[in-house]
Structure formats: structure tokens, C-alpha cells
Enzyme design. Structure first.
Site, PDB file in Angstrom:
ATOM      1  N   LYS A 145      49.844  40.270  51.105  1.00 61.00           N
ATOM      2  CA  LYS A 145      50.675  39.104  50.764  1.00 61.00           C
ATOM      3  C   LYS A 145      52.094  39.258  51.327  1.00 61.00           C
ATOM      4  O   LYS A 145      52.274  39.839  52.384  1.00 61.00           O
ATOM      5  CB  LYS A 145      50.660  38.878  49.255  1.00 61.00           C
ATOM      6  CG  LYS A 145      49.222  38.758  48.721  1.00 61.00           C
ATOM      7  CD  LYS A 145      49.103  38.209  47.349  1.00 61.00           C
ATOM      8  CE  LYS A 145      47.635  38.121  46.980  1.00 61.00           C
ATOM      9  NZ  LYS A 145      47.397  37.586  45.660  1.00 61.00           N
ATOM     10  N   GLU A 204      46.603  30.641  47.289  1.00 62.03           N
ATOM     11  CA  GLU A 204      48.068  30.531  47.246  1.00 62.03           C
ATOM     12  C   GLU A 204      48.559  29.557  48.308  1.00 62.03           C
ATOM     13  O   GLU A 204      49.542  28.847  48.111  1.00 62.03           O
ATOM     14  CB  GLU A 204      48.701  31.929  47.410  1.00 62.03           C
ATOM     15  CG  GLU A 204      48.556  32.729  46.121  1.00 62.03           C
ATOM     16  CD  GLU A 204      48.538  34.232  46.313  1.00 62.03           C
ATOM     17  OE1 GLU A 204      48.881  34.724  47.394  1.00 62.03           O
ATOM     18  OE2 GLU A 204      48.158  34.920  45.332  1.00 62.03           O
ATOM     19  N   SER A 239      42.090  40.168  41.016  1.00 67.62           N
ATOM     20  CA  SER A 239      42.367  41.312  40.129  1.00 67.62           C
ATOM     21  C   SER A 239      41.319  42.420  40.200  1.00 67.62           C
ATOM     22  O   SER A 239      41.003  43.054  39.183  1.00 67.62           O
ATOM     23  CB  SER A 239      42.552  40.842  38.686  1.00 67.62           C
ATOM     24  OG  SER A 239      43.683  40.000  38.588  1.00 67.62           O
ATOM     25  N   GLU A 242      37.268  33.615  45.189  1.00 68.43           N
ATOM     26  CA  GLU A 242      38.405  34.102  44.411  1.00 68.43           C
ATOM     27  C   GLU A 242      38.794  33.058  43.375  1.00 68.43           C
ATOM     28  O   GLU A 242      39.512  32.097  43.696  1.00 68.43           O
ATOM     29  CB  GLU A 242      39.604  34.349  45.334  1.00 68.43           C
ATOM     30  CG  GLU A 242      39.366  35.384  46.399  1.00 68.43           C
ATOM     31  CD  GLU A 242      40.695  35.934  46.916  1.00 68.43           C
ATOM     32  OE1 GLU A 242      40.927  37.128  46.751  1.00 68.43           O
ATOM     33  OE2 GLU A 242      41.500  35.151  47.453  1.00 68.43           O
ATOM     34  N   GLY A 264      45.901  37.859  40.765  1.00 66.27           N
ATOM     35  CA  GLY A 264      47.211  38.388  40.368  1.00 66.27           C
ATOM     36  C   GLY A 264      47.492  38.302  38.876  1.00 66.27           C
ATOM     37  O   GLY A 264      48.621  38.478  38.442  1.00 66.27           O
ATOM     38  N   HIS A 275      43.364  30.648  51.577  1.00 63.58           N
ATOM     39  CA  HIS A 275      43.700  31.412  50.375  1.00 63.58           C
ATOM     40  C   HIS A 275      44.286  30.449  49.338  1.00 63.58           C
ATOM     41  O   HIS A 275      45.039  29.546  49.677  1.00 63.58           O
ATOM     42  CB  HIS A 275      44.703  32.525  50.708  1.00 63.58           C
ATOM     43  CG  HIS A 275      44.870  33.465  49.557  1.00 63.58           C
ATOM     44  ND1 HIS A 275      45.641  33.159  48.469  1.00 63.58           N
ATOM     45  CD2 HIS A 275      44.329  34.681  49.307  1.00 63.58           C
ATOM     46  CE1 HIS A 275      45.567  34.155  47.595  1.00 63.58           C
ATOM     47  NE2 HIS A 275      44.771  35.094  48.080  1.00 63.58           N
ATOM     48  N   ASN A 280      44.760  42.415  50.995  1.00 58.22           N
ATOM     49  CA  ASN A 280      45.701  41.342  51.275  1.00 58.22           C
ATOM     50  C   ASN A 280      47.081  41.760  50.754  1.00 58.22           C
ATOM     51  O   ASN A 280      47.314  41.764  49.556  1.00 58.22           O
ATOM     52  CB  ASN A 280      45.206  40.064  50.566  1.00 58.22           C
ATOM     53  CG  ASN A 280      46.152  38.897  50.728  1.00 58.22           C
ATOM     54  OD1 ASN A 280      47.133  38.968  51.472  1.00 58.22           O
ATOM     55  ND2 ASN A 280      45.860  37.809  50.033  1.00 58.22           N
TER      56      ASN A 280
HETATM   57  P1  PGA Z   1      44.836  40.213  43.417  1.00 56.72           P
HETATM   58  O1  PGA Z   1      44.838  39.249  44.685  1.00 56.72           O
HETATM   59  O2  PGA Z   1      43.854  41.326  43.697  1.00 56.72           O
HETATM   60  O3  PGA Z   1      46.251  40.711  43.294  1.00 56.72           O
HETATM   61  O4  PGA Z   1      44.410  39.397  42.248  1.00 56.72           O
HETATM   62  C1  PGA Z   1      43.650  38.923  45.350  1.00 56.72           C
HETATM   63  C2  PGA Z   1      43.913  37.939  46.451  1.00 56.72           C
HETATM   64  O5  PGA Z   1      44.770  37.059  46.296  1.00 56.72           O
HETATM   65  O6  PGA Z   1      43.290  37.998  47.524  1.00 56.72           O
END
Ligand code: PGA
Length: 247
Positions: free
Chosen positions: A11, A97, A208, A167, A173, A95, A9
């Protein structure tokens, strides 16, 4: 066990140039016996250029978001058919976010899931609890509710054909990962919620994931692969993580 997948991803990062470079570096990826599918999720505006770079590749293309509407006067939105037209096979829905920053509710996520799947895209439904919810011991309840909303609208027989990514919000993140045991516990609960039909549904872990923690996470019985954010922006790291899905 579901079909093993590794998803990157990207982003809201990069430029046309960096997206093209990363896609080109990944385009030679081929897992042993093609057992693992790799998918990248560039920003919408980079889909076209990445699609061309992956043309001869086994790496698949996905989008990070889709409109709940199929067509019409929805300024700024992108429909499932438009994503298919760009060469997308997959799409992320729900997601965290987007749930947090764009206010996407369980109901809206379910609508997006259904529209995407009906159009012929493979949705990756993202679910996960906040730190507060985990501390209140509500993890399994929150995740079950997020999945139930989609089952109610789309039907269990449709949901089991999609991909689900667990997740935990507190792990995205942040550099903090769920322990393999914490992740497996939630994955097992999701598998149980899906029942018999969900035995071969692909369940990904995200939050992460990096080259040091991926092997142990991916070796858990109900974790079929990963959804990777930060570590998917560097080809070498992402390819190394992909290898750990195969192991
Ligand atoms: P990250 O993001 O690996 O940077 O924690 C994962 C995601 O949001 O899919």
C-alpha cells in the site's frame, strides 16, 4: 486448484530505505520445489529500487495500480508498459481501496484489466463486498457482477488466465477476517462462475490475513493463496505466512 501464490500489498507505506530493506530480506525466499510464487507490490516510486533488490531472486514484482490508457498526455498516470519496463510481472486491479476512495467502477476496473493483460502483465483482479452488502445477503451477487464486468470486456478465456483475489471490504485492514467457511463459499462461487476453464485459475483470499488465521484459510479447497496487506510489511511475518501456503 490454481497455482499457489502469496502476494504482499505494501500500500502507501514506507520509504526507499525501508522498501529496499524489506525486499532484501524477502529476496532469499524460495518455496520447496519452487511450488509457491511470492510477489510484492511496493508503491510505484519504490518499484525501481525493489526491482534491483529482487534481481537474482525468485520473488516477483507487481504494481498496485495501472492506467487504463497505454500512452499519452495523462498527467500523473503510469502505463502498463512503464510497469513492465520497471520489471513488474503483476498488477493489482480493482483493489477495494481504489474502488472506494478513487471511485473506480466495474467498467474502469475491466478496462485496466484488459490494458494490463494485453501489454503482458498478469492482473490480480480484486473483488469483494462491503459489510452492508453482506448483511443484505448480496455478497455472491456483488462479486459475480464485479467479475462479469471484466469477462464482458476481456472475455472469459482471458479472465481465467489471470488471478482473482476475493477480499471482503469489511475484512481489509480491520483485523476481522472472513471465516474459512465464508471465504470458501465465495471462492467456490467464483470457481463455478468461471466454469471448466477456471478450474486451474488462481484464487486468493485477502483481508486481515495473519500468521494465526492463514493456515485454516489456505487449507480450503478453492483458496490457492493470499493477498496480504499489513502483515506483509514485516519480512518474518510474511515469510511465515508464505510457509503456510506450502503446507
Ligand atoms: P490487510 O490488507 O491484510 O491489511 O487487511 C489486504 C489488502 O488490502 O490487500
Amino acid at each position: 486448484m490454481g497455482r499457489p501464490l502469496i502476494a504482499g500489498n505494501w500500500k502507501m507505506h514506507g520509504t526507499t530505505e525501508s522498501a529496499l530493506k524489506l525486499a532484501t530480506q524477502l529476496s532469499h525466499y524460495r518455496s520447496q520445489e519452487n511450488a509457491v510464487e511470492m510477489i510484492v507490490f511496493p508503491p510505484l516510486v519504490h518499484l525501481a529500487v525493489v526491482s534491483v533488490a529482487l534481481n537474482e531472486s525468485t520473488v516477483r514484482l507487481g504494481a498496485q495500480n495501472v492506467s487504463q490508457y497505454s500512452d499519452g498526455a495523462y498527467t500523473g498516470e503510469v502505463s502498463a508498459d512503464m510497469l513492465l519496463d520497471q520489471g513488474c510481472k503483476y498488477v493489482l486491479v480493482g483493489h477495494s481501496e481504489r474502488r472506494a476512495a478513487m471511485g473506480e467502477s466495474n467498467q474502469l476496473v475491466a478496462e485496466k484489466f484488459k490494458v494490463a493483460q494485453d501489454a503482458g502483465l498478469m492482473p490480480i483482479l480484486c473483488v469483494g463486498e462491503s459489510l452492508e452488502q453482506r448483511q443484505q445477503d448480496k455478497t455472491l451477487e456483488v462479486v459475480a457482477k464485479q467479475i462479469d464486468a471484466v469477462i464482458e470486456l476481456a472475455g472469459l478465456s482471458q479472465v481465467v488466465q489471470a488471478v482473482i483475489a476475493y477480499e471482503p471490504v469489511w475484512a481489509i485492514g480491520t483485523g476481522e477476517t472472513a471465516t474459512p467457511q465464508q471465504a470458501q463459499q465465495v471462492h467456490r462461487a467464483i470457481r463455478a462462475q468461471l466454469g471448466d476453464a477456471g478450474r486451474s485459475t488462481t484464487l486468493l483470499y485477502g483481508g486481515s490475513v495473519n500468521t494465526s488465521n492463514a493456515a485454516e484459510l489456505f487449507s480450503q479447497p478453492d483458496i490457492d493463496g493470499g493477498l496480504v496487506g499489513g502483515a506483509s510489511l514485516e519480512a518474518e511475518k510474511f515469510l511465515n505466512i508464505a510457509q503456510l501456503v506450502e503446507a
